[in-house]
Design an enzyme around this catalytic site. Structure first.
Site, short mmCIF file in Angstrom:
data_model
loop_
_atom_site.label_atom_id
_atom_site.label_comp_id
_atom_site.label_asym_id
_atom_site.label_seq_id
_atom_site.Cartn_x
_atom_site.Cartn_y
_atom_site.Cartn_z
N CYS A 184 -0.09 20.35 -21.22
CA CYS A 184 -1.53 20.99 -22.09
C CYS A 184 -2.67 22.62 -20.62
O CYS A 184 -3.07 21.96 -21.52
CB CYS A 184 -2.59 19.74 -21.57
SG CYS A 184 -2.92 19.38 -20.17
N GLN A 187 0.52 -1.02 -0.13
CA GLN A 187 0.02 0.05 -0.27
C GLN A 187 1.07 1.70 -0.29
O GLN A 187 0.24 2.72 0.02
CB GLN A 187 -0.73 0.40 0.93
CG GLN A 187 -1.86 -1.74 0.97
CD GLN A 187 -2.88 -1.21 2.82
OE1 GLN A 187 -3.62 -0.44 3.60
NE2 GLN A 187 -2.02 -1.24 3.52
N CYS A 189 -1.72 13.41 -15.63
CA CYS A 189 -2.72 14.88 -16.50
C CYS A 189 -4.38 14.00 -16.03
O CYS A 189 -3.66 13.00 -16.85
CB CYS A 189 -2.11 15.19 -17.07
SG CYS A 189 -3.12 16.61 -17.72
N SER A 225 -2.45 -1.35 9.40
CA SER A 225 -3.36 -1.05 10.43
C SER A 225 -4.50 -1.26 9.89
O SER A 225 -5.54 -2.12 10.58
CB SER A 225 -4.17 0.76 10.76
OG SER A 225 -3.96 1.03 9.83
N HIS A 240 -1.07 1.46 -4.17
CA HIS A 240 -2.49 2.57 -4.22
C HIS A 240 -1.43 3.76 -5.03
O HIS A 240 -0.94 4.94 -4.58
CB HIS A 240 -1.93 3.47 -2.80
CG HIS A 240 -2.76 3.18 -2.05
ND1 HIS A 240 -2.98 2.96 0.03
CD2 HIS A 240 -4.14 2.15 -2.06
CE1 HIS A 240 -4.04 2.30 -0.15
NE2 HIS A 240 -5.21 1.42 -0.36
N CYS A 282 0.48 20.44 -16.63
CA CYS A 282 1.12 20.27 -17.63
C CYS A 282 1.41 20.81 -18.70
O CYS A 282 0.49 21.40 -18.30
CB CYS A 282 -0.07 19.20 -17.72
SG CYS A 282 0.30 17.68 -18.88
N ASP A 293 6.02 5.33 -1.65
CA ASP A 293 7.72 4.98 -1.41
C ASP A 293 8.56 4.65 -1.75
O ASP A 293 10.22 6.05 -2.14
CB ASP A 293 7.51 5.47 0.52
CG ASP A 293 7.82 3.95 0.76
OD1 ASP A 293 8.26 3.26 -0.04
OD2 ASP A 293 6.97 3.94 2.42
P1 OAD Z 1 -1.28 3.30 8.99
O1 OAD Z 1 -0.48 4.30 9.17
O2 OAD Z 1 -2.77 3.79 9.10
O3 OAD Z 1 -1.16 1.96 9.54
C1 OAD Z 1 0.25 1.66 10.08
C2 OAD Z 1 0.48 0.23 10.90
O4 OAD Z 1 1.68 -0.08 11.30
C3 OAD Z 1 0.00 0.58 12.45
O5 OAD Z 1 -1.09 -0.44 12.73
C4 OAD Z 1 1.59 0.32 13.07
O6 OAD Z 1 0.88 -0.41 14.77
C5 OAD Z 1 1.77 -0.17 13.13
N1 OAD Z 1 3.62 -0.42 12.35
C6 OAD Z 1 4.24 1.37 12.86
N2 OAD Z 1 5.39 0.88 13.06
C7 OAD Z 1 5.77 -0.47 12.65
C8 OAD Z 1 6.79 -1.46 12.75
N3 OAD Z 1 8.38 -0.78 13.03
N4 OAD Z 1 6.83 -2.83 12.27
C9 OAD Z 1 5.27 -2.69 12.67
N5 OAD Z 1 4.43 -2.27 13.02
C10 OAD Z 1 4.77 -1.15 12.93
O7 OAD Z 1 -0.59 2.68 7.39
P2 OAD Z 1 -1.54 1.55 6.46
O8 OAD Z 1 -2.20 0.81 7.03
O9 OAD Z 1 -0.45 1.41 5.49
O10 OAD Z 1 -3.65 5.22 1.58
O11 OAD Z 1 -2.09 3.00 5.73
C11 OAD Z 1 -3.08 2.13 4.57
C12 OAD Z 1 -3.05 3.71 3.71
O12 OAD Z 1 -3.78 4.75 4.56
C13 OAD Z 1 -1.90 4.51 2.88
O13 OAD Z 1 -1.92 3.24 1.84
C14 OAD Z 1 -2.18 5.77 2.39
C15 OAD Z 1 -3.17 6.17 3.65
O14 OAD Z 1 -4.27 7.07 4.04
C16 OAD Z 1 -3.88 6.38 0.11
O15 OAD Z 1 -2.89 6.83 0.33
C17 OAD Z 1 -4.94 5.87 -0.33
#
Ligand code: OAD
Length: 225
Positions: free
Chosen positions: A132, A84, A110, A171, A102, A130, A87
């Site tokens: 355009c 997801q 664009c 999460s 994502h 862009c 980076d």
């Molecule tokens: P979150 O920030 O929601 O969750 C990060 C999770 O990683 C949490 O459950 C933390 O407890 C855990 N965590 C933190 N450090 C850690 C470590 N060193 N080892 C293991 N676990 C750790 O991030 P995502 O679930 O990736 O979407 O979020 C999902 C999406 O929401 C992202 O891709 C982004 C965001 O909005 C878009 O940008 C569309």
């Protein structure tokens, strides 16, 4: 094997997670700023956030979790990496064919004329335009937008064939990615979750390993290879 990674896997590289203590930017949540509506009404503000993130992430290096997953491409069993994260750190660690659900922060596009390019310039004008004349946007999926259907079908195919799925550093609250583990589980895969904290997936996982992805993933990969 399939692995699904989230922001927690990049946290040890210094990339802020979305829902942790460092998840806010200028008091905005990602859900408020990473939307087509926010971009339509204030592209300058949205690009200010993305310039900040690109600047910060541009100097981040992959950590042991990224390196461990990159080694799995040499595994004698099939391996698919789904992330997801936008980076690019999995690719920087040497992972190939990463399914970036994502999108990627290092591509801009664009929506008016369809132009798309890789772009690592930081900072970009707010907003970059862009040829355009329309504002360029990051090639990422925002809240309220659909995932690429071709990518989604590659992911569901890998999930349906998996014996084991690792879900690390997410999460498990943002859909549809949060449903991938249930999809794989219904198709017969065992689910291993790696996270610092319990999540909505924890009670349904076959094995829940509480700790840092950068500590746990290298141990698993070492045992497998
Ligand atoms: P979150 O920030 O929601 O969750 C990060 C999770 O990683 C949490 O459950 C933390 O407890 C855990 N965590 C933190 N450090 C850690 C470590 N060193 N080892 C293991 N676990 C750790 O991030 P995502 O679930 O990736 O979407 O979020 C999902 C999406 O929401 C992202 O891709 C982004 C965001 O909005 C878009 O940008 C569309």
């Amino acid at each position: 094997m399939v692995a699904l990674t989230g922001a927690g896997v990049s946290a040890e590289s210094g990339v802020p997670t979305f829902r942790g203590e460092d998840g806010l930017w200028k008091n905005y949540r990602a859900e408020e700023i990473a939307t087509p509506e926010a971009f339509a009404s204030n592209p300058k503000l949205v690009w200010e956030w993305y310039n900040w993130r690109r600047d910060l992430i541009g100097s981040c290096q992959p950590n042991p979790a990224h390196h461990a997953l990159a080694k799995l491409h040499d595994a004698p069993f099939g391996f698919t990496l789904v992330t997801q994260n936008v980076d690019g750190l999995h690719a920087k660690a040497g992972s190939m064919d990463v399914l970036e659900v994502h999108g990627c922060l290092w591509r801009i596009r664009c929506d008016s004329c369809g132009h798309i390019e890789r772009n690592e310039i930081v900072p970009l004008p707010e907003p970059p335009l862009c040829g355009c004349g329309s504002p360029l946007r990051p090639d990422v999926v925002w809240f309220g937008e659909q995932l690429d259907p071709v990518l989604l079908s590659s992911i569901t195919e890998a999930l349906s064939r998996a014996d084991v799925m690792i879900v690390a550093g997410t999460s498990s609250v943002v859909y549809p990615a949060a449903s991938f583990a249930d999809y794989a589980s219904r198709a017969g895969a065992k689910i291993i979750e790696i996270n610092l904290d319990p999540t909505p997936l924890t009670s349904r996982a076959d094995l829940s390993l509480q700790g840092r992805a950068g500590d746990i993933l290298p141990s698993i990969v070492e045992a497998l290879l």
